[in-house]
Design an enzyme around this catalytic site. Structure first.
Site, PDB file in Angstrom:
ATOM      1  N   LYS A  80      48.619  20.659 -42.612  1.00 19.07           N
ATOM      2  CA  LYS A  80      49.104  22.027 -42.757  1.00 19.07           C
ATOM      3  C   LYS A  80      48.302  22.671 -43.883  1.00 19.07           C
ATOM      4  CE  LYS A  80      52.665  24.530 -41.128  1.00 19.07           C
ATOM      5  NZ  LYS A  80      53.297  24.510 -39.811  1.00 19.07           N
ATOM      6  N   VAL A 187      60.655  32.622 -28.190  1.00 21.84           N
ATOM      7  CA  VAL A 187      61.102  31.386 -27.541  1.00 21.84           C
ATOM      8  C   VAL A 187      62.480  31.560 -26.901  1.00 21.84           C
ATOM      9  CG1 VAL A 187      61.546  28.930 -27.835  1.00 21.84           C
ATOM     10  CG2 VAL A 187      59.772  30.029 -29.205  1.00 21.84           C
ATOM     11  N   GLY A 188      63.405  32.196 -27.640  1.00 22.08           N
ATOM     12  CA  GLY A 188      64.769  32.353 -27.136  1.00 22.08           C
ATOM     13  C   GLY A 188      64.801  33.070 -25.791  1.00 22.08           C
TER      14      GLY A 188
HETATM   15  N1  LIG Z   1      56.960  30.259 -31.130  1.00 21.42           N
HETATM   16  C1  LIG Z   1      56.779  28.951 -30.963  1.00 21.42           C
HETATM   17  O1  LIG Z   1      55.956  28.518 -30.147  1.00 21.42           O
HETATM   18  C2  LIG Z   1      57.609  27.978 -31.771  1.00 21.42           C
HETATM   19  C3  LIG Z   1      57.225  26.627 -31.786  1.00 21.42           C
HETATM   20  C4  LIG Z   1      58.017  25.709 -32.490  1.00 21.42           C
HETATM   21  C5  LIG Z   1      59.134  26.159 -33.171  1.00 21.42           C
HETATM   22  N2  LIG Z   1      59.469  27.478 -33.157  1.00 21.42           N
HETATM   23  C6  LIG Z   1      60.669  27.899 -33.894  1.00 21.42           C
HETATM   24  O2  LIG Z   1      61.589  28.511 -33.006  1.00 21.42           O
HETATM   25  C7  LIG Z   1      62.294  29.569 -33.668  1.00 21.42           C
HETATM   26  C8  LIG Z   1      62.099  30.860 -32.904  1.00 21.42           C
HETATM   27  O3  LIG Z   1      60.721  31.150 -32.818  1.00 21.42           O
HETATM   28  P1  LIG Z   1      60.206  32.531 -32.181  1.00 21.42           P
HETATM   29  O4  LIG Z   1      58.729  32.411 -32.072  1.00 21.42           O
HETATM   30  O5  LIG Z   1      61.014  32.852 -30.968  1.00 21.42           O
HETATM   31  O6  LIG Z   1      60.572  33.534 -33.353  1.00 21.42           O
HETATM   32  P2  LIG Z   1      60.800  35.125 -33.252  1.00 21.42           P
HETATM   33  O7  LIG Z   1      60.570  35.634 -34.617  1.00 21.42           O
HETATM   34  O8  LIG Z   1      60.033  35.699 -32.113  1.00 21.42           O
HETATM   35  O9  LIG Z   1      62.349  35.249 -32.877  1.00 21.42           O
HETATM   36  C9  LIG Z   1      63.399  34.959 -33.736  1.00 21.42           C
HETATM   37  C10 LIG Z   1      64.580  35.817 -33.295  1.00 21.42           C
HETATM   38  O10 LIG Z   1      65.732  35.390 -34.029  1.00 21.42           O
HETATM   39  C11 LIG Z   1      66.471  36.541 -34.414  1.00 21.42           C
HETATM   40  N3  LIG Z   1      67.318  36.191 -35.546  1.00 21.42           N
HETATM   41  C12 LIG Z   1      66.971  36.012 -36.843  1.00 21.42           C
HETATM   42  N4  LIG Z   1      68.053  35.691 -37.570  1.00 21.42           N
HETATM   43  C13 LIG Z   1      69.104  35.646 -36.727  1.00 21.42           C
HETATM   44  C14 LIG Z   1      70.474  35.355 -36.873  1.00 21.42           C
HETATM   45  N5  LIG Z   1      71.001  35.049 -38.050  1.00 21.42           N
HETATM   46  N6  LIG Z   1      71.264  35.412 -35.776  1.00 21.42           N
HETATM   47  C15 LIG Z   1      70.755  35.732 -34.569  1.00 21.42           C
HETATM   48  N7  LIG Z   1      69.454  36.013 -34.371  1.00 21.42           N
HETATM   49  C16 LIG Z   1      68.636  35.968 -35.429  1.00 21.42           C
HETATM   50  C17 LIG Z   1      65.417  37.571 -34.713  1.00 21.42           C
HETATM   51  O11 LIG Z   1      65.957  38.885 -34.666  1.00 21.42           O
HETATM   52  C18 LIG Z   1      64.412  37.309 -33.573  1.00 21.42           C
HETATM   53  O12 LIG Z   1      64.719  38.041 -32.410  1.00 21.42           O
HETATM   54  C19 LIG Z   1      61.758  29.585 -35.099  1.00 21.42           C
HETATM   55  O13 LIG Z   1      62.581  28.780 -35.905  1.00 21.42           O
HETATM   56  C20 LIG Z   1      60.391  28.927 -34.962  1.00 21.42           C
HETATM   57  O14 LIG Z   1      59.975  28.312 -36.170  1.00 21.42           O
HETATM   58  C21 LIG Z   1      58.735  28.389 -32.473  1.00 21.42           C
END
Ligand SMILES: NC(=O)c1ccc[n+]([C@@H]2O[C@H](COP(=O)([O-])OP(=O)(O)OC[C@H]3O[C@@H](n4cnc5c(N)ncnc54)[C@H](O)[C@@H]3O)[C@@H](O)[C@H]2O)c1
Length: 359
Positions: A80, A187-188
């Site tokens: 990292k 991701v969600g």
């Molecule tokens: N993008 C990837 O490929 C990837 C890979 C591994 C891990 N992750 C992990 O997955 C998670 C999501 O990643 P992402 O890329 O979708 O991020 P993102 O920033 O696109 O989405 C995060 C979402 O969570 C919402 N959020 C924040 N706090 C909140 C709360 N308290 N209650 C409800 N919603 C809330 C935000 O409004 C946003 O819509 C992160 O923890 C990230 O580290 C992502």
């Protein structure tokens, strides 16, 4: 600031402090373990309060990458890099930004392939492209053809969730299953698509009301309360927003028998894995189920062949399902938390006796 005696120091192979006075670059690159292959990991740009905080982060995150890649069955080690500073202020000065990322690229180049940098919190594909002007050891940039890895991460989470449902609820389908998704970001949303297609009923929550409304409209999802989504009355909770959401309070309030989501570092402390086990909740280890992104980056063009072979990458991501089943069975056999079973399996892979160290 001590390195070798630092609490997060775990026999990291290299810790490199990088300074470029002209651009203002201050960075630390940590290579934790390369026994399975060269280290791959994101470059985080953050306003660390101190050098020590940055060191703590890079030591911890690089170690996490070793575990993640080992569990994903990739020929990669863990590394990292962290850049100390204000990324937003830097972007107001494009010339300095270019100089800074190029200086970082030269530092990565000096490691001779021991570490490959990828996107992370605070850095973008455009930043990585600047790094890539000085070194070919960058991943996830446009020329790699993969693009945003999030859909692949979402698919891997879906496969891990299916395995958890199979193990805990004895079901091979998700029809009618109630799944609460916290966080409707990259991701969600992708996860919701797979779940809806599989016939699951969605309860969704996000701080951004528009994202919630869009999914209510698209999939007939139920809008959940962001403050209480983890305590929703459902079969599976999928944390896809922030880390450290599984703590004493939220675990006490959990009603779902399964937790499987994308967010990194969901357990506030390692002991929370055991707390979930005692409560009878099956926790799908985060770094196992969210490995789809790193897997697809490992399949980028030039890494395993001349072209990006999407089908091969997807088949590899599918294996998250069976690794999850293996971990759940082991945790049960040994009477330990699934998080600990995952760590043990990863360690057996990268600390196999007799395996020569690369550096
Ligand atoms: N993008 C990837 O490929 C990837 C890979 C591994 C891990 N992750 C992990 O997955 C998670 C999501 O990643 P992402 O890329 O979708 O991020 P993102 O920033 O696109 O989405 C995060 C979402 O969570 C919402 N959020 C924040 N706090 C909140 C709360 N308290 N209650 C409800 N919603 C809330 C935000 O409004 C946003 O819509 C992160 O923890 C990230 O580290 C992502």
């Amino acid at each position: 600031m001590s390195v070798f005696a630092h609490p997060e120091f775990d026999n990291h192979e290299r810790v490199v402090f990088v300074r470029d006075a002209e651009s203002g670059l201050k960075a630390i690159v940590a290579v934790h373990d390369t026994s399975l292959g060269p280290a791959l990991g994101g470059c985080r740009f953050w306003t660390y309060a101190s050098d020590d905080e940055a060191l703590t982060d890079v030591l911890r995150l690089s170690r996490g990458m070793t575990y993640k890649s080992a569990l994903a069955g990739l020929p990669l080690g863990g590394g990292k890099s962290v850049v100390i500073g204000d990324a937003r202020a830097l972007r107001a000065e494009p010339a300095r930004a270019e100089a800074l990322f190029r200086a970082l690229g030269r530092a990565v180049e000096q490691l001779g392939g021991l570490y490959t940098a990828a996107e992370d919190v605070g850095t973008s594909v455009a930043d990585l492209e600047l790094v890539g002007r000085e070194t070919r050891h960058v991943a996830g940039v446009a020329r790699g053809q993969v693009g945003d890895p999030s859909p692949y991460t979402a698919y891997g989470v879906f496969r891990g969730l299916q395995a958890a449902v199979r193990h805990k609820l004895g079901r091979s389908d998700l029809e009618g299953l109630r799944v609460a998704v916290q966080g409707l970001g990259h991701v969600g949303q992708g996860l919701c698509e797979h779940l809806a297609e599989a016939g699951a009923k969605l309860i969704v929550a996000d701080l951004d009301g528009e994202r919630v409304a869009a999914l209510v409209e698209r999939f007939g999802a139920e809008a959940g309360d962001p403050a209480a989504i983890l305590a929703a009355d459902c079969d599976v909770v999928a944390p896809c927003a922030l880390g450290a959401v599984l703590n004493d309070d939220s675990i006490a309030a959990l009603r779902a028998p399964v937790v499987a989501g994308a967010a990194n570092n969901q357990l506030a402390e390692p002991r929370h894995g055991e707390l979930l086990r005692r409560k009878g909740v099956l926790y799908a280890p985060d770094y196992l189920v969210n490995a789809g992104g790193i897997i697809v980056i490992a399949y980028e063009a030039g890494r395993r062949g001349p072209r990006f072979e999407r089908a091969q990458a997807m088949a590899h991501i599918d294996r998250i399902h069976d690794t999850a089943l293996e971990i759940f069975a082991r945790a049960e056999r040994e009477g330990i938390a699934t998080s600990l079973a995952a760590d043990r399996l990863a360690e057996e892979r990268f600390r196999r006796p007799g395996r020569a160290r690369a550096a």
